[in-house]
Design an enzyme around this catalytic site. Structure first.
Site, PDB file in Angstrom:
ATOM      1  CG  ASP A 195      37.895  35.225  42.848  1.00  0.00           C
ATOM      2  OD1 ASP A 195      38.049  36.264  42.174  1.00  0.00           O
ATOM      3  OD2 ASP A 195      38.538  34.188  42.647  1.00  0.00           O
ATOM      4  CG  ASP A 241      43.832  35.215  36.721  1.00  0.00           C
ATOM      5  OD1 ASP A 241      44.503  34.272  37.185  1.00  0.00           O
ATOM      6  OD2 ASP A 241      42.609  35.326  36.897  1.00  0.00           O
ATOM      7  CD  GLU A 301      37.055  38.542  39.896  1.00  0.00           C
ATOM      8  OE1 GLU A 301      37.127  39.026  38.744  1.00  0.00           O
ATOM      9  OE2 GLU A 301      36.437  37.494  40.144  1.00  0.00           O
TER      10      GLU A 301
END
Length: 233
Positions: free
Chosen positions: A34, A134, A81
């Site tokens: 991430d 998200d 990511e």
């Protein structure tokens, strides 16, 4: 968040990182890193700051870290990511270690030229999501959020929108992306009530759970059929 003490990690040969990746690698097939940009550089602000507006970019030892981890774990598969602005450093780092990037189909319907989330822009170094943690679910987005021009672009590509979630799943699979990912909510055609997270919201997030038995044999058969149709078996 406090920044990593990179000098300390360098002195220990990134031992903590290697062990963390080793543990994760024993639990999953692929690890998504991430905020991958942080391995190239991070935005540093003074600890007394009340916001993050004033700061500076400082380099991170991502090259040395990934080289060390890969030496310890040669069969480590990573995904970067890197949504949003990543900067050349992160892009170079990702390419140097052959780590695929992430794209999201829902972001591809803007109609703007060179939209790298658009299905025609997807290359083989991409992991292509229908939606992610998200965003809204695909059905929720189509019903509640899609703008008129987004609906128009989707119809131009898919024709009549009868099943937006599964039509999107098929579209992602039909691209050259090396891997496609679809949330369980899209497989189940769930709407906005099954959304995982609303960025910036403080309540009601991360509460949706997949129940035992919720995915059916029919879902598995349909996924298998699409998987083989698009050469992903």
């Amino acid at each position: 968040f406090p920044l990593y003490d990179w000098p300390a990690h360098c002195r220990t040969g990134f031992h903590w990182w290697a062990e963390r990746f080793r543990r994760l690698n024993s639990q999953v097939d692929i690890i998504r890193v991430d905020h991958f940009r942080g391995l190239g550089q991070t935005w540093q602000v003074a600890w007394r700051s009340t916001n993050a507006r004033r700061g500076r970019w400082v380099p991170s030892p991502g090259q040395e870290l990934l080289r060390t981890v890969k030496r310890h774990l040669p069969r480590l598969d990573l995904i970067a990511e890197d949504l949003g602005s990543t900067g050349a450093g992160a892009d170079d780092l990702r390419r140097a270690f052959h780590i695929p990037t992430i794209r999201v189909l829902l972001f591809g319907w803007s109609g703007l030229p060179n939209n790298y989330h658009h299905h025609t822009e997807i290359k083989s170094d991409v992991v292509y999501y229908t939606a992610n943690h998200d965003t809204n679910t695909t059905v929720g987005w189509w019903r509640d959020e899609a703008k008129p021009y987004e609906r128009q672009h989707l119809r131009e590509r898919l024709g009549q929108i009868i099943d937006p979630a599964w039509q999107s799943i098929a579209l992602t699979m039909a691209t050259p992306a090396q891997l496609t990912v679809m949330p369980a909510q899209d497989v189940l055609r769930l709407g906005s009530s099954a959304r995982l997270n609303r960025p910036g919201g403080q309540r009601g997030n991360w509460s949706w759970r997949l129940r035992s038995g919720q995915l059916t044999v029919a879902d598995a058969r349909r996924l298998r059929e699409l998987t083989h149709r698009y050469g992903r078996g």
